[in-house]
Design a protein around this motif. Structure first.
Motif, PDB file in Angstrom:
ATOM      1  N   PHE A   1       0.857  -1.178   0.000  1.00 49.42           N
ATOM      2  CA  PHE A   1       0.000   0.000   0.000  1.00 49.42           C
ATOM      3  C   PHE A   1       0.896   1.231   0.000  1.00 49.42           C
ATOM      4  CE2 PHE A   1      -2.458   3.236   2.396  1.00 49.42           C
ATOM      5  CZ  PHE A   1      -3.530   3.350   1.525  1.00 49.42           C
ATOM      6  N   ARG A   2       0.759   2.052  -1.036  1.00 48.91           N
ATOM      7  CA  ARG A   2       1.621   3.231  -1.204  1.00 48.91           C
ATOM      8  C   ARG A   2       3.090   2.834  -1.183  1.00 48.91           C
ATOM      9  NH1 ARG A   2      -1.747   7.053   3.068  1.00 48.91           N
ATOM     10  NH2 ARG A   2      -3.662   7.165   1.843  1.00 48.91           N
ATOM     11  N   ASN A   3       3.380   1.703  -1.813  1.00 39.71           N
ATOM     12  CA  ASN A   3       4.741   1.163  -1.926  1.00 39.71           C
ATOM     13  C   ASN A   3       5.368   0.827  -0.581  1.00 39.71           C
ATOM     14  OD1 ASN A   3       4.924   1.302  -4.793  1.00 39.71           O
ATOM     15  ND2 ASN A   3       5.204   3.527  -4.624  1.00 39.71           N
ATOM     16  N   ARG A   4       4.513   0.620   0.434  1.00 41.38           N
ATOM     17  CA  ARG A   4       5.010   0.233   1.758  1.00 41.38           C
ATOM     18  C   ARG A   4       4.242  -0.985   2.266  1.00 41.38           C
ATOM     19  NH1 ARG A   4       4.999   5.583   5.414  1.00 41.38           N
ATOM     20  NH2 ARG A   4       5.371   3.961   6.982  1.00 41.38           N
ATOM     21  N   SER A   5       4.915  -1.785   3.058  1.00 43.52           N
ATOM     22  CA  SER A   5       4.287  -2.983   3.599  1.00 43.52           C
ATOM     23  C   SER A   5       3.968  -2.855   5.084  1.00 43.52           C
ATOM     24  CB  SER A   5       5.198  -4.198   3.383  1.00 43.52           C
ATOM     25  OG  SER A   5       6.444  -3.999   4.030  1.00 43.52           O
ATOM     26  N   ASP A   6       4.153  -1.656   5.643  1.00 43.45           N
ATOM     27  CA  ASP A   6       3.966  -1.476   7.086  1.00 43.45           C
ATOM     28  C   ASP A   6       2.760  -0.605   7.437  1.00 43.45           C
ATOM     29  OD1 ASP A   6       5.111   0.799   5.989  1.00 43.45           O
ATOM     30  OD2 ASP A   6       6.217   1.308   7.809  1.00 43.45           O
ATOM     31  N   ILE A   7       1.969  -0.213   6.439  1.00 46.41           N
ATOM     32  CA  ILE A   7       0.805   0.633   6.712  1.00 46.41           C
ATOM     33  C   ILE A   7      -0.438  -0.224   6.925  1.00 46.41           C
ATOM     34  CG2 ILE A   7      -0.720   2.442   5.816  1.00 46.41           C
ATOM     35  CD1 ILE A   7       1.669   3.558   4.283  1.00 46.41           C
ATOM     36  N   CYS A   8      -0.757  -1.035   5.949  1.00 48.34           N
ATOM     37  CA  CYS A   8      -1.906  -1.936   6.047  1.00 48.34           C
ATOM     38  C   CYS A   8      -1.406  -3.313   6.480  1.00 48.34           C
ATOM     39  CB  CYS A   8      -2.627  -2.045   4.707  1.00 48.34           C
ATOM     40  SG  CYS A   8      -3.360  -0.497   4.137  1.00 48.34           S
ATOM     41  N   THR A   9      -1.616  -3.646   7.730  1.00 47.71           N
ATOM     42  CA  THR A   9      -1.195  -4.950   8.227  1.00 47.71           C
ATOM     43  C   THR A   9      -2.302  -5.545   9.088  1.00 47.71           C
ATOM     44  OG1 THR A   9      -0.209  -4.163  10.299  1.00 47.71           O
ATOM     45  CG2 THR A   9       1.197  -4.134   8.327  1.00 47.71           C
ATOM     46  N   TRP A  10      -2.413  -6.865   9.082  1.00 47.98           N
ATOM     47  CA  TRP A  10      -3.431  -7.548   9.881  1.00 47.98           C
ATOM     48  C   TRP A  10      -3.192  -7.309  11.370  1.00 47.98           C
ATOM     49  CZ3 TRP A  10      -8.074  -9.229   9.063  1.00 47.98           C
ATOM     50  CH2 TRP A  10      -8.686 -10.049  10.020  1.00 47.98           C
ATOM     51  N   ASP A  11      -1.956  -7.083  11.753  1.00 47.02           N
ATOM     52  CA  ASP A  11      -1.631  -6.847  13.165  1.00 47.02           C
ATOM     53  C   ASP A  11      -2.388  -5.657  13.742  1.00 47.02           C
ATOM     54  OD1 ASP A  11       0.041  -8.992  13.269  1.00 47.02           O
ATOM     55  OD2 ASP A  11       1.899  -7.839  13.059  1.00 47.02           O
ATOM     56  N   ARG A  12      -2.702  -4.678  12.902  1.00 49.05           N
ATOM     57  CA  ARG A  12      -3.444  -3.513  13.376  1.00 49.05           C
ATOM     58  C   ARG A  12      -4.839  -3.909  13.855  1.00 49.05           C
ATOM     59  NH1 ARG A  12      -3.248   1.278   9.106  1.00 49.05           N
ATOM     60  NH2 ARG A  12      -4.782   2.065  10.611  1.00 49.05           N
ATOM     61  N   ILE A  13      -5.406  -4.916  13.236  1.00 48.12           N
ATOM     62  CA  ILE A  13      -6.712  -5.420  13.657  1.00 48.12           C
ATOM     63  C   ILE A  13      -6.556  -6.333  14.867  1.00 48.12           C
ATOM     64  CG2 ILE A  13      -8.690  -6.846  12.951  1.00 48.12           C
ATOM     65  CD1 ILE A  13      -7.963  -5.889  10.032  1.00 48.12           C
ATOM     66  N   ALA A  14      -5.600  -7.262  14.770  1.00 52.62           N
ATOM     67  CA  ALA A  14      -5.416  -8.266  15.815  1.00 52.62           C
ATOM     68  C   ALA A  14      -5.092  -7.639  17.169  1.00 52.62           C
ATOM     69  CB  ALA A  14      -4.312  -9.237  15.410  1.00 52.62           C
ATOM     70  N   LYS A  15      -4.308  -6.569  17.178  1.00 52.56           N
ATOM     71  CA  LYS A  15      -3.871  -5.994  18.456  1.00 52.56           C
ATOM     72  C   LYS A  15      -5.022  -5.373  19.247  1.00 52.56           C
ATOM     73  CE  LYS A  15      -2.579  -1.260  17.134  1.00 52.56           C
ATOM     74  NZ  LYS A  15      -1.470  -0.284  17.067  1.00 52.56           N
ATOM     75  N   GLU A  16      -6.121  -5.071  18.568  1.00 52.36           N
ATOM     76  CA  GLU A  16      -7.272  -4.487  19.253  1.00 52.36           C
ATOM     77  C   GLU A  16      -8.089  -5.536  19.998  1.00 52.36           C
ATOM     78  OE1 GLU A  16      -7.484  -1.406  19.532  1.00 52.36           O
ATOM     79  OE2 GLU A  16      -6.159  -0.724  17.924  1.00 52.36           O
ATOM     80  N   LYS A  17      -7.808  -6.822  19.752  1.00 50.69           N
ATOM     81  CA  LYS A  17      -8.522  -7.934  20.392  1.00 50.69           C
ATOM     82  C   LYS A  17     -10.034  -7.752  20.282  1.00 50.69           C
ATOM     83  CE  LYS A  17      -4.700  -8.787  23.571  1.00 50.69           C
ATOM     84  NZ  LYS A  17      -4.258  -8.912  24.988  1.00 50.69           N
ATOM     85  N   PRO A  18     -10.534  -7.680  19.045  1.00 48.39           N
ATOM     86  CA  PRO A  18     -11.962  -7.390  18.859  1.00 48.39           C
ATOM     87  C   PRO A  18     -12.877  -8.559  19.201  1.00 48.39           C
ATOM     88  CG  PRO A  18     -10.947  -7.899  16.752  1.00 48.39           C
ATOM     89  CD  PRO A  18      -9.830  -7.856  17.770  1.00 48.39           C
ATOM     90  N   ASP A  19     -14.077  -8.204  19.614  1.00 43.74           N
ATOM     91  CA  ASP A  19     -15.155  -9.181  19.723  1.00 43.74           C
ATOM     92  C   ASP A  19     -15.830  -9.343  18.366  1.00 43.74           C
ATOM     93  OD1 ASP A  19     -15.440  -9.661  22.761  1.00 43.74           O
ATOM     94  OD2 ASP A  19     -15.352  -7.475  22.590  1.00 43.74           O
ATOM     95  N   LEU A  20     -15.763  -8.278  17.572  1.00 49.47           N
ATOM     96  CA  LEU A  20     -16.453  -8.229  16.289  1.00 49.47           C
ATOM     97  C   LEU A  20     -15.654  -7.387  15.310  1.00 49.47           C
ATOM     98  CD1 LEU A  20     -19.136  -8.607  14.570  1.00 49.47           C
ATOM     99  CD2 LEU A  20     -19.880  -6.454  15.598  1.00 49.47           C
ATOM    100  N   VAL A  21     -15.613  -7.836  14.065  1.00 47.36           N
ATOM    101  CA  VAL A  21     -14.993  -7.073  12.986  1.00 47.36           C
ATOM    102  C   VAL A  21     -16.055  -6.809  11.929  1.00 47.36           C
ATOM    103  CG1 VAL A  21     -13.242  -7.066  11.155  1.00 47.36           C
ATOM    104  CG2 VAL A  21     -12.714  -8.102  13.377  1.00 47.36           C
ATOM    105  N   THR A  22     -16.199  -5.552  11.509  1.00 47.43           N
ATOM    106  CA  THR A  22     -17.052  -5.236  10.369  1.00 47.43           C
ATOM    107  C   THR A  22     -16.148  -4.951   9.174  1.00 47.43           C
ATOM    108  OG1 THR A  22     -17.211  -2.809  10.648  1.00 47.43           O
ATOM    109  CG2 THR A  22     -18.710  -4.190  11.961  1.00 47.43           C
ATOM    110  N   LEU A  23     -16.565  -5.365   8.009  1.00 51.93           N
ATOM    111  CA  LEU A  23     -15.723  -5.252   6.813  1.00 51.93           C
ATOM    112  C   LEU A  23     -16.437  -4.463   5.736  1.00 51.93           C
ATOM    113  CD1 LEU A  23     -13.768  -8.102   5.021  1.00 51.93           C
ATOM    114  CD2 LEU A  23     -15.353  -6.647   3.756  1.00 51.93           C
ATOM    115  N   GLU A  24     -15.812  -3.388   5.270  1.00 46.82           N
ATOM    116  CA  GLU A  24     -16.321  -2.576   4.158  1.00 46.82           C
ATOM    117  C   GLU A  24     -15.188  -2.320   3.182  1.00 46.82           C
ATOM    118  OE1 GLU A  24     -16.144   0.650   1.712  1.00 46.82           O
ATOM    119  OE2 GLU A  24     -15.252   0.949   3.701  1.00 46.82           O
ATOM    120  N   PHE A  25     -15.291  -2.878   1.976  1.00 46.17           N
ATOM    121  CA  PHE A  25     -14.288  -2.616   0.951  1.00 46.17           C
ATOM    122  C   PHE A  25     -14.970  -2.445  -0.402  1.00 46.17           C
ATOM    123  CE2 PHE A  25     -11.100  -4.418   3.901  1.00 46.17           C
ATOM    124  CZ  PHE A  25     -10.108  -3.458   3.764  1.00 46.17           C
ATOM    125  N   VAL A  26     -15.379  -1.219  -0.697  1.00 47.92           N
ATOM    126  CA  VAL A  26     -15.880  -0.963  -2.046  1.00 47.92           C
ATOM    127  C   VAL A  26     -14.758  -1.190  -3.067  1.00 47.92           C
ATOM    128  CG1 VAL A  26     -15.374   1.517  -2.067  1.00 47.92           C
ATOM    129  CG2 VAL A  26     -17.250   0.636  -3.467  1.00 47.92           C
TER     130      VAL A  26
END
Length: 224
Positions: free
Chosen positions: A77-102
């Motif tokens: 993403f924008r020639n970088r691999s450290d901006i969009c990472t699954w870890d950003r989601i995982a670290k929040e320890k969610p009960d629920l994830v909503t997904l929106e990707f037009v």
């Protein structure tokens, strides 16, 4: 059931963390202050469950699509691999994830099955539940159709989302159906695009919040 564990925690007045994951629409692009759908959804949910401790976290980047987050080294993403990472989601320890990707709107068939199968497994590994959001309409040139009838016939991604949600008993926020219904109301959908390209105005964003909230309504119980 759409999100039974999350709903049970809300009803019990417990702590709940919800991650709203997505692209520029989830990130609030062109929304007026306080009226992007994540904030509106948060207010609605807190009003519905005033005793619960609800934490809604936005994890989104404008211009991203799901593969940027799932395989950041390959789909930079924008020639970088450290901006969009699954870890950003995982670290929040969610009960629920909503997904929106037009921005995933061109995905269907085997690619969709592979990518969204991966998403579901990752969400389950977090011990979380998943709600899929069907996308809004963008400018006709982007959607490659000449009429609303043609649009409904060719939105394969929307069909895939609905089929996937039904097959895996997932929650679904069908914002797309609300946009389709604008024609019957005599409202040109393009008038709900704030930038006339791809970002909904506040009316269009409200559809996302309202459809998400339907996943937390009491279902009518069958008569014994």
């Amino acid at each position: 059931m759409e999100s039974p564990r999350t709903l049970a925690k809300l009803r019990a007045g417990q702590e709940v963390t919800i991650v709203c994951w997505g692209d520029s629409v989830t990130n609030g692009g062109n929304a007026s202050p306080g009226n992007d759908y994540v904030l509106v959804f948060q207010r609605m949910l807190r009003a519905k469950f005033p005793n619960a401790k609800i934490r809604v976290v936005r994890v989104a980047e404008g211009g991203s699509f799901s593969l940027n987050w799932l395989q950041p080294e390959k789909y930079k993403f924008r020639n970088r691999s450290d901006i969009c990472t699954w870890d950003r989601i995982a670290k929040e320890k969610p009960d629920l994830v909503t997904l929106e990707f037009v921005n995933d709107a061109g995905m269907y068939g085997k690619t969709f099955a592979r990518v969204y199968g991966d998403i579901l497994q990752r969400v389950k590994a977090l011990g979380a539940e998943l709600i899929l959001i069907t996308p809004h309409f963008t400018m006709p040139q982007m959607m490659k159709f000449k009429s609303m009838r043609n649009a409904r016939e060719n939105r394969k991604y929307v069909f895939e989302l609905k089929k996937f949600a039904a097959a895996h008993n997932l929650g679904l926020a069908d914002a797309s159906a609300r946009w389709e219904n604008l024609e019957a109301q005599g409202i040109p959908y393009i008038t709900l695009l704030k930038n006339s390209i791809n970002h909904p105005d506040d009316r269009g964003r409200l559809f996302f919040a309202e459809e998400l909230l339907t996943n937390f309504e009491d279902k009518e119980q069958p008569i014994p």
